[in-house]
Design a protein around this motif. Structure first.
Motif, short mmCIF file in Angstrom:
data_model
loop_
_atom_site.label_atom_id
_atom_site.label_comp_id
_atom_site.label_asym_id
_atom_site.label_seq_id
_atom_site.Cartn_x
_atom_site.Cartn_y
_atom_site.Cartn_z
N LYS A 177 -22.31 14.29 -27.49
CA LYS A 177 -23.75 14.15 -27.15
C LYS A 177 -23.99 13.03 -26.15
CE LYS A 177 -26.06 16.93 -30.25
NZ LYS A 177 -25.58 17.22 -31.59
N ASP A 178 -23.21 11.94 -26.27
CA ASP A 178 -23.39 10.82 -25.34
C ASP A 178 -22.24 10.83 -24.32
OD1 ASP A 178 -23.31 8.42 -24.00
OD2 ASP A 178 -23.92 7.23 -25.73
N PRO A 179 -22.55 11.08 -23.05
CA PRO A 179 -21.48 11.21 -22.03
C PRO A 179 -20.60 9.97 -21.92
CG PRO A 179 -23.60 11.90 -21.13
CD PRO A 179 -23.89 11.32 -22.49
N ILE A 180 -21.19 8.79 -22.12
CA ILE A 180 -20.39 7.58 -21.99
C ILE A 180 -19.37 7.50 -23.14
CG2 ILE A 180 -20.45 5.05 -21.99
CD1 ILE A 180 -21.72 5.91 -19.47
N VAL A 181 -19.83 7.82 -24.35
CA VAL A 181 -18.92 7.84 -25.50
C VAL A 181 -17.83 8.88 -25.27
CG1 VAL A 181 -18.74 8.35 -27.97
CG2 VAL A 181 -20.71 7.07 -27.10
N TRP A 182 -18.24 10.01 -24.76
CA TRP A 182 -17.32 11.11 -24.46
C TRP A 182 -16.23 10.61 -23.50
CZ3 TRP A 182 -19.43 16.36 -22.08
CH2 TRP A 182 -18.37 17.27 -21.94
N ALA A 183 -16.63 10.02 -22.40
CA ALA A 183 -15.67 9.54 -21.41
C ALA A 183 -14.75 8.48 -22.01
CB ALA A 183 -16.42 8.97 -20.20
N LYS A 184 -15.34 7.56 -22.80
CA LYS A 184 -14.52 6.51 -23.42
C LYS A 184 -13.51 7.10 -24.40
CE LYS A 184 -16.41 2.52 -24.72
NZ LYS A 184 -16.00 1.34 -23.93
N THR A 185 -13.93 8.16 -25.11
CA THR A 185 -13.03 8.84 -26.03
C THR A 185 -11.79 9.34 -25.30
OG1 THR A 185 -14.90 9.60 -27.33
CG2 THR A 185 -12.83 10.77 -27.67
N CYS A 186 -12.03 9.97 -24.14
CA CYS A 186 -10.91 10.54 -23.39
C CYS A 186 -9.93 9.45 -22.96
CB CYS A 186 -11.42 11.28 -22.16
SG CYS A 186 -12.44 12.69 -22.56
N VAL A 187 -10.48 8.32 -22.55
CA VAL A 187 -9.62 7.25 -22.04
C VAL A 187 -8.97 6.47 -23.18
CG1 VAL A 187 -9.57 5.13 -20.67
CG2 VAL A 187 -10.98 7.05 -19.94
N GLU A 188 -9.78 6.12 -24.19
CA GLU A 188 -9.26 5.23 -25.24
C GLU A 188 -8.53 5.99 -26.34
OE1 GLU A 188 -12.70 2.93 -26.28
OE2 GLU A 188 -12.82 2.10 -24.25
N ASP A 189 -9.10 7.11 -26.79
CA ASP A 189 -8.46 7.83 -27.89
C ASP A 189 -7.35 8.76 -27.40
OD1 ASP A 189 -10.15 7.24 -30.46
OD2 ASP A 189 -11.56 7.45 -28.79
N TYR A 190 -7.58 9.39 -26.25
CA TYR A 190 -6.58 10.34 -25.75
C TYR A 190 -5.73 9.75 -24.64
CZ TYR A 190 -9.47 13.57 -28.41
OH TYR A 190 -10.17 14.19 -29.40
N ASN A 191 -6.00 8.48 -24.29
CA ASN A 191 -5.14 7.78 -23.35
C ASN A 191 -5.05 8.48 -22.00
OD1 ASN A 191 -3.55 5.65 -22.69
ND2 ASN A 191 -1.64 6.63 -23.40
N GLU A 192 -6.16 9.06 -21.55
CA GLU A 192 -6.13 9.80 -20.29
C GLU A 192 -6.24 8.84 -19.11
OE1 GLU A 192 -4.81 12.14 -18.47
OE2 GLU A 192 -5.22 13.26 -20.32
N GLN A 193 -5.53 9.18 -18.03
CA GLN A 193 -5.42 8.29 -16.88
C GLN A 193 -6.44 8.58 -15.78
OE1 GLN A 193 -2.90 5.72 -16.82
NE2 GLN A 193 -3.09 6.36 -18.97
N ILE A 194 -7.13 9.72 -15.90
CA ILE A 194 -8.09 10.11 -14.86
C ILE A 194 -9.11 11.05 -15.49
CG2 ILE A 194 -6.50 11.94 -14.09
CD1 ILE A 194 -7.66 11.56 -11.24
N LEU A 195 -10.36 10.95 -15.04
CA LEU A 195 -11.41 11.82 -15.59
C LEU A 195 -12.03 12.66 -14.48
CD1 LEU A 195 -13.45 9.40 -17.89
CD2 LEU A 195 -11.77 11.11 -18.61
#
Lengths: 312, 442
Positions: free
Chosen positions: A81-99
């Motif tokens: 629901k919150d795009p910022i949380v979503w983006a942070k999830t990808c980087v912090e929880d899934y360790n993604e290097q690029i969005l």
């Protein structure tokens, strides 16, 4: 008897595209991502170097993705629901290097967000996540032309990859990308001639070929995958044979296509995941450099596949 | 690789003896190159020249048949490295490895495998092979094999560890023309004798290409005609390398000892990893891919990939241009128009069926192009649609005159109304929007 190996001698080389700028380069990213540089067909390491691995970018929206299947939304550890949380999830929880940020919210049917709101959002996002960004429009030409330039400016110096330029609508975007130091996605409709033509038109405006990624327009597994597959193979062969105007790396929007397939809407979640996984796998064999994907488990499987290919 | 007339001439006696019926050896050679005459006409050709000329007339990758009857699998006979150069001809066989020590599970698995049948864009998608792998003694293997023979009509691969097992197994399965796959270091010459006797295909297994090529030459000398190559389990990247080298050497160098289809095993406990590995080998030249995952979601994804990769790039899949009544249609049923590109038609069909609104789908002959491509190429125009409506007499099938067109060609609405006399309703751009569109229509 010793079997003589058959090595192709290629004269060409895929251009190296750099996404993201660190503090030293005038940006604020924690690292940069480089793709391209291959001097052989995919994964034939004994024939020529492949200095940079293909990468996967999580697709993140600036609004709640109401059309996404429940199974896809459920796959994320936090709400979308919150795009910022979503983006942070990808980087912090899934360790993604690029969005890959899709500005769906500027589309008249998805909230019709204004350029200023979107620019504010991008500035905020750049503060909250420190990975390189791909930013793409909503698919509504009029809105995209009005909003993308403001967004380019908001992310000035961050060396994003911005899309998409198409044959009859590229000038506005190329001008902004040039002005603000970004790279561009050149999209062609499964057509090698248009891909070449568009690359030439863009470079004629002064944006060098090293700053272009080709979006060949793909179909999902079972939905025309083979057309893009062969166009990409033909492009790669031409590029390796010396055609610099086709030597840009590829970006493939795998998630968007795979999750439209009927197979991703069945009760068994695994059918959808494997659909995205196999679409990505096949396109990697045709030369894909950036895969924009959606399901965290599919992304993790394809990441391991790539790591495994590059293991010494 | 075919030899030219001059290449062949160099191999002939060059005596111009006319025994073949031609005035000169060169004239005979020219006819040989055109395959207009048989080499047997020359009584003086040397054995060596004969071998060279005959070899050159064979396909660079031999076609190999496994199984019999309608479940037989034909692989090989490929001619290109990239599908756009022509096409990939014989879809790779997809099979499942079952261990002979799986007991009651064997039957359960076979039942599940027998149900792995799908239909996509009007084509049947089916798996091809059962590979029974020996883990225990000969008796355990033959008992398991009896189950397999009874419970599945699919073609067989016998993965055996010793000659005794092979002989026992062939006694009961010889009607099925299985592929013989000897694992572990075995006496290949004895196995070759068996394969030659039965005229069955045999897997030549060696870890590197030099050994493989030598082994194939040995098997060839021993009289084994049908060979399938395997370079064993290794990393996916190394496997891509092997598969690519074998294909290149066979096609570009006419390298006979690697001119056979290749088998690749993609066995992994994680079904996604297994599917990725199998998918890689499907795209990269494998003639057979063996896996162990029998879940339908995994199989469907691989069978669909095979269908995609082996489709003809020059000829898109098409459906017959005509009117298709979907469901219990009446004279009030909506009429939708689309192209005759299979993918488009079946996507529309699926959504119309899902809507549960009985409808007519009119498939216009666009030579297999999709909506936008056909529109751009002027195959899907007000004129071609009007002609099609008249030709199929659609106005006689329904009592209304509203025609639903794809949203992407909304721009032709006015002209189409003028030319056809039908009232045009613009449908959704994506087929996924059809169910709600049809429901709102009512």
């Amino acid at each position: 008897m010793v079997t003589p190996l058959m090595l192709e001698k290629w004269s060409g080389k895929i251009a190296v595209l750099t996404i993201g700028a660190t503090r030293e380069d005038g940006g604020s990213r924690a690292h940069v991502i480089k793709i391209g540089g291959q001097q052989s067909l995919p994964f034939l390491f004994q024939e020529g170097p492949s200095p940079h691995r293909p990468v996967i970018a999580f697709e993140v929206w600036d609004v709640y993705p109401q059309d996404w299947q429940e199974s896809l939304q459920r796959a994320y550890v936090y709400s979308l629901k919150d795009p910022i949380v979503w983006a942070k999830t990808c980087v912090e929880d899934y360790n993604e290097q690029i969005l890959c940020l899709r500005l769906q919210g500027i589309h008249p049917d998805y909230g019709n967000k204004s350029a200023d709101t979107e620019a504010e959002f991008i500035k905020e996002l750049l503060k909250k996540v420190d990975v390189p960004l791909i930013i793409i429009g909503s698919g509504d030409d009029v809105k995209d032309n009005a909003v993308l330039p403001i967004c380019c400016e908001a992310a000035r110096g961050e060396r994003c990859l911005i899309g998409s330029a198409v044959q009859d609508n590229y000038k506005t975007l190329v001008a902004s990308v040039l002005a603000d130091g970004h790279n561009i996605i050149a999209e062609s409709p499964i057509d090698i001639n248009i891909a070449k033509q568009l690359n030439i038109l863009i470079s004629d405006m002064g944006l060098s070929l090293e700053r272009i990624a080709i979006n060949p327009t793909i179909g999902a597994l079972g939905y025309g995958l083979e057309y893009a597959y062969s166009i990409m193979e033909r492009c790669r062969l031409a590029a390796l044979s010396g055609d610099k105007t086709l030597a840009s790396p590829f970006i493939c929007f795998v998630g968007q296509e795979a999750w439209r397939a009927k197979e991703s809407k069945v009760n068994d979640d695994r059918q959808g995941i494997v659909w995205e996984v196999i679409t990505a796998t096949a396109l990697l064999q045709a030369g894909a450099d950036i895969l924009v994907m959606r399901h965290p488990e599919a992304i993790s499987k394809v990441n391991s596949y790539i790591a495994n290919l590059f293991r010494e | 690789m075919a030899l030219s007339g001059l290449d062949i001439y160099k191999l002939l006696p060059k005596t111009n003896c006319r025994a073949c019926g031609f005035p000169t050896c060169l004239a005979f050679a020219m006819q040989l190159a055109k395959k207009a005459v048989n080499l047997d006409k020359c009584p003086y050709v040397s054995a060596e020249a004969k071998r060279a000329i005959e070899a050159s007339s064979q396909p660079p990758i031999k076609i190999v048949t496994i199984g019999t009857g309608e479940n037989k699998l034909e692989i090989g006979n490929e001619t290109v490295l990239f599908r756009h150069e022509e096409k990939f001809f014989n879809p790779c066989g997809i099979g499942f490895i079952i261990d002979d020590n799986e007991g009651v599970n064997i039957r359960r698995k076979l039942e599940k495998i027998n149900r792995l049948k799908f239909e996509r864009v009007g084509q049947k998608l089916e798996v091809n092979l059962i590979c029974l792998r020996q883990q225990g003694n000969p008796r355990q293997f033959t008992e398991a094999l009896n189950l397999v023979l009874k419970d599945t009509p699919l073609a067989l691969v016998l993965m055996v560890k010793d000659i005794q097992t092979l002989q026992d197994a062939l006694q009961i399965s010889k009607e099925r023309r299985p592929l013989i796959y000897p694992v572990a270091n075995q006496d290949y010459l004895s196995i070759a004798k068996i394969a030659k006797y039965f005229k069955f295909p045999l897997v030549a297994y060696a870890y590197n290409l030099d050994e493989l090529s030598n082994l194939v030459q040995e098997l060839d000398r021993a009289g084994v005609a049908d060979i399938v190559l395997d370079t064993g389990r290794k990393s996916v990247a190394d496997k891509i390398w092997d598969l690519t080298q074998i294909r290149r050497l066979a096609l570009k160098k006419n390298y006979r000892s690697l001119g056979y289809p290749v088998l690749a095993v993609a066995e992994n406990d994680d079904p996604y990893t297994e599917a990725q590995e199998a998918a890689t080998y499907i795209t990269k030249y494998a003639g057979i891919v063996l896996l162990k995952g029998i879940d339908s979601w995994e199989a469907l994804s691989l069978l669909t990939l095979r269908q995609n990769i082996y489709s003809d790039p020059q000829k898109p899949l098409q459906v017959e241009p005509k009117v298709y009544p979907i469901g219990q249609v009446t004279s009030d049923s909506p009429v939708l128009v689309t192209t005759n590109f299979s993918l488009t038609y079946y996507t529309v069909l699926g959504e119309v069926e899902a809507s549960k609104v009985p409808s007519y789908i009119v498939s216009v002959d666009t030579e297999g192009m999709s909506v936008l491509t056909a529109w751009a190429a002027e195959k899907f125009t007000p004129e071609s649609i009007s002609n099609c409506l008249n030709k199929f007499k659609i106005s006689e099938m329904v009592s209304h005159n509203t025609l639903i067109i794809p949203g992407y060609v909304a721009v032709m609405s006015g002209e189409l109304e003028e030319q056809s006399g039908w009232k045009v309703a613009v449908g959704p751009k994506e087929a996924a929007g059809i169910p709600s569109f049809l429901k709102n229509l009512q």
